[in-house]
Design a protein around this motif. Structure first.
Motif, PDB file in Angstrom:
ATOM      1  N   GLU A 196       7.753   8.422  -1.004  1.00 15.26           N
ATOM      2  CA  GLU A 196       7.294   9.546  -1.819  1.00 15.26           C
ATOM      3  C   GLU A 196       7.065   9.084  -3.256  1.00 15.26           C
ATOM      4  N   GLY A 197       6.084   9.685  -3.884  1.00 16.38           N
ATOM      5  CA  GLY A 197       5.738   9.270  -5.236  1.00 16.38           C
ATOM      6  C   GLY A 197       4.519   8.379  -5.280  1.00 16.38           C
ATOM      7  N   SER A 198       4.038   7.957  -4.091  1.00 17.56           N
ATOM      8  CA  SER A 198       2.815   7.156  -4.045  1.00 17.56           C
ATOM      9  C   SER A 198       1.635   8.024  -4.442  1.00 17.56           C
ATOM     10  N   PRO A 199       0.564   7.448  -4.963  1.00 13.91           N
ATOM     11  CA  PRO A 199      -0.588   8.250  -5.397  1.00 13.91           C
ATOM     12  C   PRO A 199      -1.227   8.990  -4.229  1.00 13.91           C
ATOM     13  N   THR A 200      -1.579  10.235  -4.448  1.00 16.56           N
ATOM     14  CA  THR A 200      -2.259  11.017  -3.416  1.00 16.56           C
ATOM     15  C   THR A 200      -3.725  10.593  -3.343  1.00 16.56           C
ATOM     16  N   LEU A 201      -4.401  11.091  -2.320  1.00 13.62           N
ATOM     17  CA  LEU A 201      -5.818  10.745  -2.173  1.00 13.62           C
ATOM     18  C   LEU A 201      -6.624  11.260  -3.353  1.00 13.62           C
ATOM     19  N   LYS A 202      -6.257  12.433  -3.859  1.00  6.84           N
ATOM     20  CA  LYS A 202      -6.960  12.984  -5.025  1.00  6.84           C
ATOM     21  C   LYS A 202      -6.746  12.077  -6.240  1.00  6.84           C
ATOM     22  N   ASP A 203      -5.522  11.606  -6.438  1.00  8.55           N
ATOM     23  CA  ASP A 203      -5.237  10.703  -7.559  1.00  8.55           C
ATOM     24  C   ASP A 203      -6.067   9.425  -7.464  1.00  8.55           C
ATOM     25  N   VAL A 204      -6.168   8.905  -6.257  1.00  8.49           N
ATOM     26  CA  VAL A 204      -6.896   7.655  -6.049  1.00  8.49           C
ATOM     27  C   VAL A 204      -8.373   7.829  -6.372  1.00  8.49           C
ATOM     28  N   LEU A 205      -8.965   8.899  -5.872  1.00  9.81           N
ATOM     29  CA  LEU A 205     -10.400   9.115  -6.118  1.00  9.81           C
ATOM     30  C   LEU A 205     -10.693   9.397  -7.589  1.00  9.81           C
ATOM     31  N   SER A 249     -12.796   4.763 -13.407  1.00 11.57           N
ATOM     32  CA  SER A 249     -12.884   3.323 -13.700  1.00 11.57           C
ATOM     33  C   SER A 249     -13.821   2.666 -12.688  1.00 11.57           C
ATOM     34  N   ILE A 250     -14.993   3.260 -12.549  1.00 10.36           N
ATOM     35  CA  ILE A 250     -15.946   2.805 -11.530  1.00 10.36           C
ATOM     36  C   ILE A 250     -16.387   1.362 -11.744  1.00 10.36           C
ATOM     37  N   ASP A 251     -16.329   0.906 -12.996  1.00 11.00           N
ATOM     38  CA  ASP A 251     -16.762  -0.464 -13.289  1.00 11.00           C
ATOM     39  C   ASP A 251     -15.638  -1.480 -13.097  1.00 11.00           C
ATOM     40  N   ASP A 252     -14.439  -0.991 -12.793  1.00 15.97           N
ATOM     41  CA  ASP A 252     -13.298  -1.881 -12.590  1.00 15.97           C
ATOM     42  C   ASP A 252     -13.393  -2.499 -11.198  1.00 15.97           C
ATOM     43  N   ALA A 253     -13.649  -3.798 -11.182  1.00 17.03           N
ATOM     44  CA  ALA A 253     -13.867  -4.479  -9.894  1.00 17.03           C
ATOM     45  C   ALA A 253     -12.590  -4.634  -9.088  1.00 17.03           C
ATOM     46  N   ASP A 254     -11.420  -4.434  -9.713  1.00 17.18           N
ATOM     47  CA  ASP A 254     -10.161  -4.659  -9.016  1.00 17.18           C
ATOM     48  C   ASP A 254      -9.789  -3.507  -8.096  1.00 17.18           C
ATOM     49  N   GLU A 255     -10.325  -2.330  -8.318  1.00 15.67           N
ATOM     50  CA  GLU A 255      -9.963  -1.153  -7.532  1.00 15.67           C
ATOM     51  C   GLU A 255     -11.114  -0.756  -6.629  1.00 15.67           C
ATOM     52  N   LYS A 256     -10.838  -0.647  -5.324  1.00 14.89           N
ATOM     53  CA  LYS A 256     -11.875  -0.339  -4.355  1.00 14.89           C
ATOM     54  C   LYS A 256     -11.429   0.803  -3.460  1.00 14.89           C
ATOM     55  N   VAL A 257     -12.360   1.684  -3.112  1.00 14.63           N
ATOM     56  CA  VAL A 257     -12.116   2.765  -2.167  1.00 14.63           C
ATOM     57  C   VAL A 257     -13.251   2.762  -1.151  1.00 14.63           C
ATOM     58  N   VAL A 258     -12.908   2.788   0.125  1.00 18.49           N
ATOM     59  CA  VAL A 258     -13.912   2.858   1.189  1.00 18.49           C
ATOM     60  C   VAL A 258     -13.457   3.881   2.223  1.00 18.49           C
TER      61      VAL A 258
END
Length: 427
Positions: free
Chosen positions: A350-359, A365-374
């Protein structure tokens, strides 16, 4: 007698002293007899008694008996292959990597027995291969290896095997993979007395120290994948474990290190749509083992895909448990979208980021190459389902006006990333 009488007291005293010294130097009568007797004394026995020899069965090596995982169901093995493996188990050379069960017949089973389509089954598998700082656990690639009984091609450099879920599982864990001839060779050496009895058979990880004979038994890849992907995965898993033990890297604060390679460490993956249904029949599993098509052999179950993603270090969000494909096509209600937005990654505390937080973080930070969502669907035919869901969820969960795009990928993308041990473009 007359001469003795004529001796002075000093001369007599000197003579007596000489007599006493001669008596001391002469051995006792019992010692004279022992000198010429054939019966050994206690001292002779202690001196002639040889030092106790160490038993040959005593192990002085700190190497653990390796655990072995098969790349195909045991029911699909040939009789000769099954006998070879069981002989090595009986000779205490290896043990099988499998879940412990109360069923007596399970002792005769060579399969892992883990049900990846349950959260408990995945957790037991990951726990079995985890390392703990409390017991100074060794890295998984140094204590377990995978065994193949099928060959697509055989070269001097190594063996190429067919694609299978078990192959991807072994690579995702970072396990060395060898052909069964490796085990048969070591078993033969042990019977002939050539193999050092203090060491268990284990694949060499360092190519420079590897004998040419052993090199030909190592699996270097699967059909239509890059060579040496298993070797790259093993090196990554060992490096990951080394950083953790030295208090460095992203896992340094954890007391327990889960198995894996961190290939997709920066990825958050959204599971959408229908996947293969879990099979409970061993006869069906044997039939599937003969198929070379990755997408049609029933291996794309949601549980199988989830455990592969977790081993690769990705955060997995199971939307299928909240939104069925027919609901997505019809349009998700506000209540359904709210439930989806509150989803936490599978297997995390518990305490992990929710899907809303991730999106929200991703679009900011769309230009941040380190974070990816698929978003991941079973195959490309479900791509439209993925784009429809993302459009609905983005308008609900994100306040950003950015035109950021989340790619929709199929299970084959995951298999290709693991099989080549290289992150492919998701677009």
């Amino acid at each position: 007698d007359q001469s003795e009488k004529k001796q002075t007291p000093k001369q007599l005293e000197k003579k007596n002293a000489l007599d006493q010294s001669e008596k001391k130097q002469m051995p006792k009568q019992s010692e004279k007899k022992r000198k010429h007797s054939k019966t050994p004394t206690k001292e002779d026995i202690d001196e002639s008694k040889p030092a106790p020899k160490s038993r040959r069965t005593q192990r002085v090596s700190f190497q653990r008996r390796p655990k072995v995982m098969l790349l195909k169901p045991s029911l699909a093995l040939k009789n000769t292959e099954s006998r070879s493996i069981r002989k090595c188990i009986k000779d205490d050379m290896i043990s099988m990597l499998k879940m412990q069960r109360d069923d007596i017949m399970e002792d005769d089973n060579l399969d892992t027995g883990f049900d990846f389509d349950t959260e408990d089954g995945r957790g037991q598998f990951l726990s079995l291969l985890s390392s703990s700082k409390n017991d100074h656990s060794t890295a998984v690639p140094s204590s377990c290896f995978a065994l193949s009984t099928d060959k697509e091609y055989a070269f001097d450099e190594g063996v190429v095997v067919p694609r299978s879920f078990q192959f991807y599982l072994a690579v995702a864990c970072g396990l060395p993979i060898v052909d069964i001839s490796f085990l048969e060779s070591h078993s033969k050496k042990k019977r002939l007395g050539i193999m050092n009895h203090q060491h268990y058979p284990f694949p060499s990880i360092d190519k420079k120290k590897m004998a040419e004979e052993e090199k030909a038994t190592h699996v270097i890849g699967a059909s239509n994948h890059n060579w040496y992907a298993p070797q790259k995965a093993t090196s990554a898993a060992i490096e990951r474990h080394s950083l953790w033990t030295s208090g460095e890297g992203i896992h340094s604060s954890s007391d327990t290190l889960l198995p894996g390679t961190d290939l997709l460490q920066n990825y958050s993956v959204i599971l959408l749509g229908d996947f293969d249904q879990p099979s409970v029949s061993k006869r069906v599993a044997k039939k599937k083992a003969t198929s070379s098509e990755t997408t049609s052999d029933g291996s794309c179950t949601k549980g199988n895909i989830t455990v592969l993603l977790q081993l690769c270090g990705a955060n997995v969000y199971d939307v299928t448990s909240m939104a069925a494909p027919k609901h997505i096509k019809k349009g998700l209600s506000k209540s359904q979208l709210t439930d989806v937005a509150s989803l936490s990654p599978l297997g995390h505390l518990e305490g992990s980021p929710t899907l809303k937080d991730v999106l929200q973080s991703y679009f900011e930070s769309i230009d941040d190459a380190d974070e990816k969502v698929v978003a991941m669907v079973k195959d490309k035919s479900d791509t439209k389902l993925g784009t429809d869901f993302l459009a609905q969820f983005k308008s609900f969960a994100s306040d950003s006006n950015d035109d950021g795009v989340i790619d929709v990928v199929s299970c084959d993308w995951l298999f290709d990333c693991i099989g080549d041990f290289q992150v492919h473009k998701s677009g």
